[in-house]
Design an enzyme around this catalytic site. Structure first.
Site, PDB file in Angstrom:
ATOM      1  N   LYS A  66       0.801  -1.231   0.000  1.00  0.00           N
ATOM      2  CA  LYS A  66       0.000   0.000   0.000  1.00  0.00           C
ATOM      3  C   LYS A  66       0.841   1.291   0.000  1.00  0.00           C
ATOM      4  CE  LYS A  66      -4.262  -1.680   2.173  1.00  0.00           C
ATOM      5  NZ  LYS A  66      -5.238  -1.386   3.229  1.00  0.00           N
ATOM      6  N   ASP A 102     -10.383   3.254   1.988  1.00  0.00           N
ATOM      7  CA  ASP A 102     -10.638   2.758   3.350  1.00  0.00           C
ATOM      8  C   ASP A 102     -11.358   3.822   4.200  1.00  0.00           C
ATOM      9  OD1 ASP A 102      -9.645   0.160   3.183  1.00  0.00           O
ATOM     10  OD2 ASP A 102      -7.603   0.764   3.658  1.00  0.00           O
ATOM     11  N   GLY A 127      -5.059   1.108  18.287  1.00  0.00           N
ATOM     12  CA  GLY A 127      -4.156   0.710  17.214  1.00  0.00           C
ATOM     13  C   GLY A 127      -3.582   1.928  16.506  1.00  0.00           C
ATOM     14  N   ALA A 128      -2.433   1.744  15.871  1.00  0.00           N
ATOM     15  CA  ALA A 128      -1.778   2.860  15.179  1.00  0.00           C
ATOM     16  C   ALA A 128      -1.082   2.374  13.907  1.00  0.00           C
ATOM     17  CB  ALA A 128      -0.783   3.540  16.118  1.00  0.00           C
ATOM     18  N   ARG A 152      -0.417  -0.254  21.794  1.00  0.00           N
ATOM     19  CA  ARG A 152       0.568  -0.980  22.607  1.00  0.00           C
ATOM     20  C   ARG A 152       1.904  -0.237  22.585  1.00  0.00           C
ATOM     21  NH1 ARG A 152       2.015  -6.908  20.503  1.00  0.00           N
ATOM     22  NH2 ARG A 152       2.569  -5.667  18.687  1.00  0.00           N
TER      23      ARG A 152
HETATM   24  P1  NAP Z   1      -0.846  -3.210  11.130  1.00  0.00           P
HETATM   25  O1  NAP Z   1      -0.486  -1.999  10.350  1.00  0.00           O
HETATM   26  O2  NAP Z   1       0.086  -4.344  11.190  1.00  0.00           O
HETATM   27  O3  NAP Z   1      -1.174  -2.731  12.649  1.00  0.00           O
HETATM   28  C1  NAP Z   1      -1.447  -3.677  13.653  1.00  0.00           C
HETATM   29  C2  NAP Z   1      -1.886  -2.957  14.938  1.00  0.00           C
HETATM   30  O4  NAP Z   1      -2.270  -3.965  15.882  1.00  0.00           O
HETATM   31  C3  NAP Z   1      -0.766  -2.142  15.587  1.00  0.00           C
HETATM   32  O5  NAP Z   1      -1.339  -0.996  16.183  1.00  0.00           O
HETATM   33  C4  NAP Z   1      -0.212  -3.115  16.647  1.00  0.00           C
HETATM   34  O6  NAP Z   1       0.367  -2.475  17.747  1.00  0.00           O
HETATM   35  C5  NAP Z   1      -1.507  -3.778  17.087  1.00  0.00           C
HETATM   36  N1  NAP Z   1      -1.272  -5.096  17.702  1.00  0.00           N
HETATM   37  C6  NAP Z   1      -0.847  -6.236  17.109  1.00  0.00           C
HETATM   38  N2  NAP Z   1      -0.761  -7.228  18.002  1.00  0.00           N
HETATM   39  C7  NAP Z   1      -1.122  -6.701  19.196  1.00  0.00           C
HETATM   40  C8  NAP Z   1      -1.223  -7.234  20.522  1.00  0.00           C
HETATM   41  N3  NAP Z   1      -0.941  -8.510  20.791  1.00  0.00           N
HETATM   42  N4  NAP Z   1      -1.640  -6.415  21.517  1.00  0.00           N
HETATM   43  C9  NAP Z   1      -1.952  -5.114  21.247  1.00  0.00           C
HETATM   44  N5  NAP Z   1      -1.868  -4.555  20.023  1.00  0.00           N
HETATM   45  C10 NAP Z   1      -1.451  -5.344  19.019  1.00  0.00           C
HETATM   46  O7  NAP Z   1      -2.225  -3.845  10.611  1.00  0.00           O
HETATM   47  P2  NAP Z   1      -3.457  -3.095   9.890  1.00  0.00           P
HETATM   48  O8  NAP Z   1      -3.282  -3.162   8.421  1.00  0.00           O
HETATM   49  O9  NAP Z   1      -3.677  -1.766  10.529  1.00  0.00           O
HETATM   50  O10 NAP Z   1      -4.657  -4.102  10.255  1.00  0.00           O
HETATM   51  C11 NAP Z   1      -5.128  -4.225  11.575  1.00  0.00           C
HETATM   52  C12 NAP Z   1      -6.431  -5.020  11.608  1.00  0.00           C
HETATM   53  O11 NAP Z   1      -7.434  -4.328  10.866  1.00  0.00           O
HETATM   54  C13 NAP Z   1      -6.318  -6.409  10.970  1.00  0.00           C
HETATM   55  O12 NAP Z   1      -7.099  -7.309  11.731  1.00  0.00           O
HETATM   56  C14 NAP Z   1      -6.920  -6.231   9.593  1.00  0.00           C
HETATM   57  O13 NAP Z   1      -7.504  -7.432   9.086  1.00  0.00           O
HETATM   58  C15 NAP Z   1      -8.002  -5.204   9.881  1.00  0.00           C
HETATM   59  N6  NAP Z   1      -8.359  -4.391   8.694  1.00  0.00           N
HETATM   60  C16 NAP Z   1      -9.662  -4.414   8.292  1.00  0.00           C
HETATM   61  C17 NAP Z   1     -10.039  -3.658   7.218  1.00  0.00           C
HETATM   62  C18 NAP Z   1     -11.483  -3.694   6.796  1.00  0.00           C
HETATM   63  O14 NAP Z   1     -11.782  -3.282   5.678  1.00  0.00           O
HETATM   64  N7  NAP Z   1     -12.377  -4.143   7.639  1.00  0.00           N
HETATM   65  C19 NAP Z   1      -9.117  -2.858   6.516  1.00  0.00           C
HETATM   66  C20 NAP Z   1      -7.785  -2.853   6.954  1.00  0.00           C
HETATM   67  C21 NAP Z   1      -7.427  -3.633   8.060  1.00  0.00           C
HETATM   68  P3  NAP Z   1       1.954  -2.113  17.770  1.00  0.00           P
HETATM   69  O15 NAP Z   1       2.103  -0.836  16.996  1.00  0.00           O
HETATM   70  O16 NAP Z   1       2.270  -1.959  19.200  1.00  0.00           O
HETATM   71  O17 NAP Z   1       2.666  -3.273  17.116  1.00  0.00           O
END
Ligand code: NAP
Length: 283
Positions: A66, A102, A127-128, A152
């Site tokens: 992305k 999004d 989340g960030a 976190r």
């Molecule tokens: P990403 O960029 O990898 O970010 C992951 C986030 O989760 C970070 O803030 C991370 O915190 C946190 N995290 C991971 N493991 C954790 C734990 N054990 N305890 C606490 N925090 C934790 O991922 P993303 O692309 O943003 O996606 C995140 C979620 O959103 C996924 O489940 C994805 O499937 C979903 N999503 C859904 C859509 C939709 O259209 N519905 C679109 C995009 C994403 P740290 O910074 O501390 O690592």
């Protein structure tokens, strides 16, 4: 011969986009196959170059590409520029336009699933990462009153807050401990989980960013996680008396904006939702 529309990422096996996008194309009688392309980072530039070919329509872009595709397109929309991520590329006569759906996908999901308008809301985003960036931008444009970003790794929450701070809009950054969250979560009428907590197959499927005792009965809780449809976080929101809403709607509505910009036609929303619901039920 490759099709003129599809989704690219790596790995790509998990993607649900072809299921509901194909249902939409079929319903409108558009003779294209919505493909899934597994593209390694080192092959990305060559793949994107093929999107300029005559007849090519659009590509949905997913992890991990992305951000990497940004310098490979000719123009970014305001949403893509502000979020710093492209999740759709459209071919307009050989010129590639990078866009991010999004943000609108999330706002439309909130409106249509929970009947919620974030204007003036007191919101907490957990989340960030990538999803949080799009959602923080969406909430900023929608006019939330107060926004807290809880993560976190608090430094990442702070960096995200700084990136979007402007005028009176100054998100607060915090960690995810119970003590820290208790300063913000009980007062929020919108809670959005964008962490991977609760995600099926992930390391913390049974975890939640907040528990019922902390959540207001007036709160809408949106979970970006869409599998399972009812996460632990959403059950906590429900137990608190709030309104739970799952991430499938954001996934489909971001795809619907992309579909409509790609085809120039109104998407058959019900058909696309039904196709995805069926696929998620059958695993
Ligand atoms: P990403 O960029 O990898 O970010 C992951 C986030 O989760 C970070 O803030 C991370 O915190 C946190 N995290 C991971 N493991 C954790 C734990 N054990 N305890 C606490 N925090 C934790 O991922 P993303 O692309 O943003 O996606 C995140 C979620 O959103 C996924 O489940 C994805 O499937 C979903 N999503 C859904 C859509 C939709 O259209 N519905 C679109 C995009 C994403 P740290 O910074 O501390 O690592």
């Amino acid at each position: 011969m490759s099709s003129n529309i599809g989704v690219m990422g790596h790995p790509i096996g998990h993607t649900k986009s072809p299921i509901f996008q194909q249902a939409g194309l079929n319903e409108l009688g558009i003779d294209e196959t919505f493909e899934a392309w597994d593209v390694l980072p080192e092959d990305l530039e060559d793949k994107v170059a093929t999107f300029r070919e005559k007849g090519f329509i659009a590509a949905c872009v997913t992890l991990p590409h992305k951000q990497a595709v940004i310098p490979m397109v000719d123009e970014l929309t305001e949403a893509a520029e502000s979020v710093g991520a492209v999740n759709w590329i459209f071919n307009r006569d050989g010129k590639l336009i990078g866009h991010n759906t999004d943000c609108n996908g999330f706002l439309r999901a909130l409106k249509e699933e929970a009947g919620f308008d974030p204007k003036g809301a007191d919101a907490v985003v957990f989340g960030a990462g990538g999803a949080a960036r799009a959602i923080v931008y969406a909430l900023k444009t929608a006019g939330v009153n107060r926004l807290t970003i809880a993560n976190r790794t608090v430094e990442k929450a702070q960096a995200l807050a700084n990136d979007f701070s402007e005028g009176r809009f100054k998100p607060t950054a915090t960690g995810m401990s119970r003590d820290e969250l208790s300063n913000y979560v009980p007062y929020a009428n919108l809670l959005v989980n964008t962490t991977s907590l609760g995600m099926a197959g992930g390391p913390a499927e049974l975890a939640t960013p907040a528990t019922a005792d902390m959540i207001s009965a007036d709160a809408v809780g949106y979970d970006a996680v869409y599998a399972p449809p009812m996460t632990k976080f959403l059950r906590e929101v429900e137990e608190a008396g709030g309104e739970p809403a799952g991430g499938m709607t954001m996934l489909v509505f971001q795809g619907i904006e992309g579909f409509e910009m790609a085809t120039g036609k109104t998407a058959p929303v019900d058909t696309m939702f039904t196709a995805l619901e069926r696929a998620l039920k059958s695993g």
